[in-house]
Scaffold this active site. Structure first.
Site, PDB file in Angstrom:
ATOM      1  N   THR A  14      -1.660  12.908 -10.858  1.00 50.57           N
ATOM      2  CA  THR A  14      -2.519  11.850 -10.336  1.00 50.57           C
ATOM      3  C   THR A  14      -3.042  12.166  -8.933  1.00 50.57           C
ATOM      4  O   THR A  14      -4.250  12.132  -8.688  1.00 50.57           O
ATOM      5  CB  THR A  14      -1.734  10.519 -10.269  1.00 50.57           C
ATOM      6  OG1 THR A  14      -1.172  10.285 -11.566  1.00 50.57           O
ATOM      7  CG2 THR A  14      -2.628   9.367  -9.893  1.00 50.57           C
ATOM      8  N   GLU A 130       0.577  11.503   5.638  1.00 52.61           N
ATOM      9  CA  GLU A 130      -0.004  10.149   5.692  1.00 52.61           C
ATOM     10  C   GLU A 130       0.147   9.421   4.356  1.00 52.61           C
ATOM     11  O   GLU A 130       0.374   8.200   4.317  1.00 52.61           O
ATOM     12  CB  GLU A 130      -1.491  10.247   6.069  1.00 52.61           C
ATOM     13  CG  GLU A 130      -2.227   8.926   6.175  1.00 52.61           C
ATOM     14  CD  GLU A 130      -1.656   8.016   7.241  1.00 52.61           C
ATOM     15  OE1 GLU A 130      -1.867   8.286   8.421  1.00 52.61           O
ATOM     16  OE2 GLU A 130      -0.977   7.030   6.884  1.00 52.61           O
ATOM     17  N   ILE A 137      -3.331   3.356   2.771  1.00 51.01           N
ATOM     18  CA  ILE A 137      -3.330   2.698   4.093  1.00 51.01           C
ATOM     19  C   ILE A 137      -3.021   3.717   5.180  1.00 51.01           C
ATOM     20  O   ILE A 137      -2.027   4.422   5.078  1.00 51.01           O
ATOM     21  CB  ILE A 137      -2.243   1.607   4.168  1.00 51.01           C
ATOM     22  CG1 ILE A 137      -2.336   0.648   2.989  1.00 51.01           C
ATOM     23  CG2 ILE A 137      -2.333   0.862   5.493  1.00 51.01           C
ATOM     24  CD1 ILE A 137      -1.135  -0.286   2.889  1.00 51.01           C
ATOM     25  N   ASP A 202      12.402   4.524  -4.088  1.00 49.93           N
ATOM     26  CA  ASP A 202      11.106   4.850  -3.499  1.00 49.93           C
ATOM     27  C   ASP A 202      10.878   4.079  -2.185  1.00 49.93           C
ATOM     28  O   ASP A 202      10.497   4.658  -1.171  1.00 49.93           O
ATOM     29  CB  ASP A 202       9.999   4.522  -4.517  1.00 49.93           C
ATOM     30  CG  ASP A 202       8.613   4.782  -3.963  1.00 49.93           C
ATOM     31  OD1 ASP A 202       8.153   5.930  -4.031  1.00 49.93           O
ATOM     32  OD2 ASP A 202       7.987   3.833  -3.448  1.00 49.93           O
ATOM     33  N   LYS A 206      10.620   5.580   1.790  1.00 47.60           N
ATOM     34  CA  LYS A 206       9.539   5.205   2.699  1.00 47.60           C
ATOM     35  C   LYS A 206      10.086   4.563   3.968  1.00 47.60           C
ATOM     36  O   LYS A 206       9.577   4.802   5.063  1.00 47.60           O
ATOM     37  CB  LYS A 206       8.561   4.273   1.981  1.00 47.60           C
ATOM     38  CG  LYS A 206       7.738   5.031   0.935  1.00 47.60           C
ATOM     39  CD  LYS A 206       7.033   4.115  -0.049  1.00 47.60           C
ATOM     40  CE  LYS A 206       6.154   4.901  -1.005  1.00 47.60           C
ATOM     41  NZ  LYS A 206       5.680   4.077  -2.140  1.00 47.60           N
ATOM     42  N   GLY A 303      -2.223   4.883  -6.642  1.00 42.44           N
ATOM     43  CA  GLY A 303      -3.450   5.219  -7.335  1.00 42.44           C
ATOM     44  C   GLY A 303      -3.991   6.564  -6.881  1.00 42.44           C
ATOM     45  O   GLY A 303      -3.812   6.964  -5.727  1.00 42.44           O
TER      46      GLY A 303
END
Lengths: 428, 428
Positions: A14, A130, A137, A202, A206, A303
């Protein structure tokens, strides 16, 4: 001065695909912005034959990792395969070969970030990530620079798109966790093995990355207390609504008197708080600094295209400065050692519910246990009389987690109590 | 490699003071982050004797501008006096003397930004202005880099803290504009001469800057259609509430088929839109890109410390790369020439109200005029019967501004109409 910058992408999934698409489709815009031509030189994957949504020119595809890692033409390597193995080894080889690396891989940065940053520094190249937090974002760069003059006091928010999609759907449609997960998988919003997302791994990766940046502290995955959302039921959601909340999976980092509190868990978020309005795969991250006050960053957390957008932002940043000598923009690696607050010291309001016999003494017994542990009750509700008995629902006032844990254990042991459901923390 | 970076600040007002305070109080943190010692070397103001909230060591103060501009020790100049004169001249002298410049001055950047950027480029130094838009919110750097891979389609939001403070207070407390402005002035949230804020100049300067960055286009102050908030009455606010809106001063930039629509005006924002929840001096800016989708940046839009935080962010950025050769991070200055959409072509819903005689034919006459100009009515309300007559209130469906302007003119000329109040655009 270099006038062209060449990029190699590892991984045709993806994010690799999204990144390639943007580099190809917005090529002119990107070269206008950077003043350099940025060229997708090679994309390597074990599978280059399966048809993708965005099809890359066959001449750019290869199954041989050396076509990127040992290719002297390539300046920037995008590692987009995820996980730690072989991602970490690929990143190391790229850095040692004096290639800057861009990665959206939160796991490898959370687990091996410091080591890799030092390696990048030693080799005079950049390591940027990033896209590892917050999808599209821009959040990493603002933390490094935008609020870099501040001591960060708190960083918290919604950082996992899959669980937020599931929780939003459960809230809107009233389903239970299992069925909603299945629908999310069918729609491509959850992976076949959804463990990393739904069990909070996950979000924890982060939070490690955000904490390193925000607090400048050495934070390891093992320092994060985390829970996932698999125990959230439609009934929890129903009560959340009734009390004026929406359930969200939050990642929270706080500095309190020089100690760090780091936790990931489902939370009753007041409907009046903007985080309650963050729907679907969107993410939102609040940052509180000593001078800037409270800022917030919102956008799509997942996405191909949003995440690709963040990967390409890193590529732009490297391209801008590709002729510059090494600077400290990577990140300082001399992290502070800070004490990590023990779970028992967390303070929160708690929501919990209990299935019990429909007897007059039960509420008194439970209240007695709560009182003994200094847990004071903010709201209590006796809702449904089932054939088996009653359901009692409580929200406490602020109390230490060690106290509520002790109280829960004793309540479980009451003869008239059939089941105590997992508590959910209340408030942001 | 330079190990110390010296800063001179011009202007001992709110922002100059806030910047100095952060440089002094967070000195250790900043040098840890940048790997360099960043030293406040000099602060120049005509008035260095009046006591300030944060008092700077007297040895650092001077009234002689040459102590900064002609001081070979100083690497970075912060211009914090505002306005164009003498700010522009000071910035020019600093750049020509090979000093990087940081400025929160939106007016000078909006009016002379391109010229100054070229001058910076010619002299191999940086010109940064993170604090010129959104106060403490990191928004300039995300536009340059974070979403730099995207074609921006829309950028809009609340960019003026003073007007948002006044509008929030009017909504919450029900007052009229004049009295609320006075209260804001007493509280220090509006200046003695509030024109730049309340009449929309400040928001327009910021929209110029955002548009240059977002669209890469040549945009001048003269290209912005703008209105302020001084005509907003308590009665407008009352109707906004009744219809489910809150009035906000929005700055809006949209690219539509290669044309730019640029406007600043009060707007009925639906209560369901997050912008309706941006209160007090906070700002929030939405950015829509072709790949990233919709992102949003929120935080304090004014104040000594938030704005100082953004100024210091620029100082950090310059310090990181102070040894690097010139790069393109400043901004490309070869702006695209894009057509600016004429006011008459704006499309919106419109709210307006009319004082008229209490006669049965008035509504029919007004409806007739609206119909003639293809303005269709979404809601109409006849509220109060006053001694003088009636008040009619309308919200239209989407229509071109040229049509509503023509209709308004005709309605004003009706004998039975006493007054047509200024319309307010509806929707985000």
């Amino acid at each position: 001065m270099k006038s062209t910058v060449k990029v190699g992408i590892i991984g045709y999934g993806t994010i690799g695909m999204g990144t390639a698409k943007i580099l190809v489709e917005n090529k002119d815009l990107i070269s206008k912005r950077t003043g350099k031509e940025i060229i997708l030189e090679k994309l390597v994957d074990l599978d280059i034959t399966t048809e993708r949504e965005f099809q890359i020119d066959a001449s750019l595809l290869s199954t041989d990792i050396n076509d990127i890692l040992e290719n002297d033409d390539i300046d920037i390597v995008v590692e987009a395969i995820g996980g730690t193995n072989p991602a970490k080894a690929f990143i190391e080889r790229a850095l040692k070969n004096k290639k800057s690396v861009v990665t959206p891989n939160k796991e490898v940065i959370a687990k091996h970030g410091r080591e890799l940053m030092i390696l990048a520094e030693e080799n005079g190249v950049d390591l940027f990530f990033e896209a590892a937090v917050g999808g599209g974002i821009p959040i990493i760069r603002p933390l490094k620079m935008g609020i870099g003059a501040n001591n960060v006091k708190e960083i918290y928010g919604i950082v996992n798109g899959t669980t937020n999609f599931i929780l939003t759907k459960m809230t809107d449609e009233g389903g239970d966790f299992g069925e909603t997960l299945k629908e999310a998988q069918e729609l491509g919003y959850a992976e076949a093995d959804p463990t990393a997302d739904i069990e909070g791994y996950d979000s924890s990766y982060k939070l490690v990355i955000l904490s390193i940046l925000a607090f400048g502290a050495k934070v390891d995955f093992e320092n994060i207390y985390f829970e996932g959302i698999s125990s959230i039921s439609g009934r929890d959601n129903m009560y959340a609504k009734e009390f004026g909340y929406e359930i969200k999976l939050l990642a929270v980092g706080k500095e309190i008197d020089g100690n760090l509190e780091l936790r990931v868990h489902p939370t009753f978020v007041p409907l009046t708080h903007p985080l309650a309005n963050v729907k679907g795969v969107n993410n939102a991250i609040y940052v509180k600094g000593d001078y800037v006050g409270e800022t917030m960053f919102y956008g799509p957390g997942a996405g191909a295209e949003p995440t690709g957008s963040a990967v390409v932002a890193d590529i732009l940043d490297i391209a801008y400065s590709i002729d510059a000598p090494l600077n400290r923009r990577n990140l300082r690696t001399d992290f502070d050692i800070m004490n990590i607050v023990d779970r028992g010291e967390f303070v929160s309001e708690y929501f919990f519910r209990v299935d019990c016999a429909d007897e007059c003494g039960v509420l008194a017994a439970i209240s007695g246990i709560l009182g003994k542990h200094n847990v004071s009750i903010k709201s209590a509700l006796q809702k449904d009389q089932t054939e088996k008995g009653s359901e009692l629902v409580f929200i406490t006032h602020d109390v230490k987690e060690s106290s509520i844990l002790k109280a829960m254990k004793e309540i479980e042991n009451l003869d008239s109590v059939f089941k105590v459901y997992k508590f959910i923390r209340v408030g942001v």
